[in-house]
Design a protein around this motif. Structure first.
Motif, PDB file in Angstrom:
ATOM      1  N   VAL A  58       0.855  -1.179   0.000  1.00 51.25           N
ATOM      2  CA  VAL A  58       0.000   0.000   0.000  1.00 51.25           C
ATOM      3  C   VAL A  58       0.896   1.236   0.000  1.00 51.25           C
ATOM      4  CG1 VAL A  58      -1.801   1.261   1.239  1.00 51.25           C
ATOM      5  CG2 VAL A  58      -1.801  -1.245   1.230  1.00 51.25           C
ATOM      6  N   ILE A  59       0.760   2.041  -1.027  1.00 54.60           N
ATOM      7  CA  ILE A  59       1.553   3.262  -1.157  1.00 54.60           C
ATOM      8  C   ILE A  59       0.779   4.411  -0.527  1.00 54.60           C
ATOM      9  CG2 ILE A  59       2.541   4.917  -2.796  1.00 54.60           C
ATOM     10  CD1 ILE A  59       2.769   2.506  -4.764  1.00 54.60           C
ATOM     11  N   ASP A  60       1.444   5.200   0.293  1.00 53.31           N
ATOM     12  CA  ASP A  60       0.820   6.388   0.881  1.00 53.31           C
ATOM     13  C   ASP A  60       0.891   7.496  -0.166  1.00 53.31           C
ATOM     14  OD1 ASP A  60       0.231   8.785   2.208  1.00 53.31           O
ATOM     15  OD2 ASP A  60       1.187   8.125   4.059  1.00 53.31           O
ATOM     16  N   PRO A  61      -0.257   7.874  -0.770  1.00 52.77           N
ATOM     17  CA  PRO A  61      -0.236   8.875  -1.850  1.00 52.77           C
ATOM     18  C   PRO A  61       0.429  10.198  -1.449  1.00 52.77           C
ATOM     19  CG  PRO A  61      -2.390   7.860  -1.696  1.00 52.77           C
ATOM     20  CD  PRO A  61      -1.607   7.400  -0.497  1.00 52.77           C
ATOM     21  N   GLU A  62       0.215  10.618  -0.222  1.00 56.88           N
ATOM     22  CA  GLU A  62       0.786  11.892   0.222  1.00 56.88           C
ATOM     23  C   GLU A  62       2.316  11.854   0.226  1.00 56.88           C
ATOM     24  OE1 GLU A  62       0.181  15.142   3.810  1.00 56.88           O
ATOM     25  OE2 GLU A  62      -1.003  13.315   3.810  1.00 56.88           O
TER      26      GLU A  62
END
Length: 161
Positions: A58-62
């Motif tokens: 899961v990539i943290d978009p921020e």
């Protein structure tokens, strides 16, 4: 879509891998008091049943520069164009979810943008040309809850389905 019956071992496995998808199968096997081969077989079964849909990081978009998260309700001028619009939405990388909905909107999308200006450009340049009669945008300040669905025992009367 049919409800898939799973047993207590399946539920125990799902609880463990939902918490940490990188947990070694041998650790799951020890916790479940079965062999590593049994865990592999169960994971394969749960995948073929469509209960497990792969694994991913899961990539943290921020953290990669996408500071604006927005939910946009879309109304189409011609609702019969749903499939064509969904195909066009798939071509917009900032659109990460699309749902057909009841209520005020034909569909509801989740989108990430670098900032509000980028969001405005996406709405104006990429969404409006899809044939929208109207849209409504809600900007998310922060996600208060983000989690997997818990694996619990739910008594289900199969006659209801």
């Amino acid at each position: 879509m049919a409800y898939q019956k799973i047993d207590n071992l399946d539920k125990q496995i799902l609880r463990m891998i939902a918490e940490d998808a990188r947990v070694p199968f041998l650790e799951v096997a020890r916790a479940c008091n079965v062999s590593g081969a049994a865990i592999h077989q169960r994971i394969q079964k749960l995948t073929s049943m469509g209960i497990l849909k792969g694994s991913q990081f899961v990539i943290d978009p921020e953290k990669i520069g996408y500071e604006t998260c927005a939910y946009i309700g879309l109304n189409l001028k011609n609702p019969e164009n749903f499939d064509a619009v969904v195909n066009k939405l798939r071509e917009i990388p900032e659109v990460v979810e699309c749902h057909y909905t009841t209520g005020d909107f034909d569909m509801f999308i989740k989108i990430y943008a670098i900032n509000n200006h980028h969001l405005l450009n996406i709405i104006h340049d990429k969404l409006q040309p899809l044939g929208l009669s109207r849209s409504e945008t809600i900007i998310s300040f922060n996600s208060a809850i983000s989690r997997q669905l818990p694996i619990i025992d739910i008594p289900i009367d199969e006659d209801e389905f």
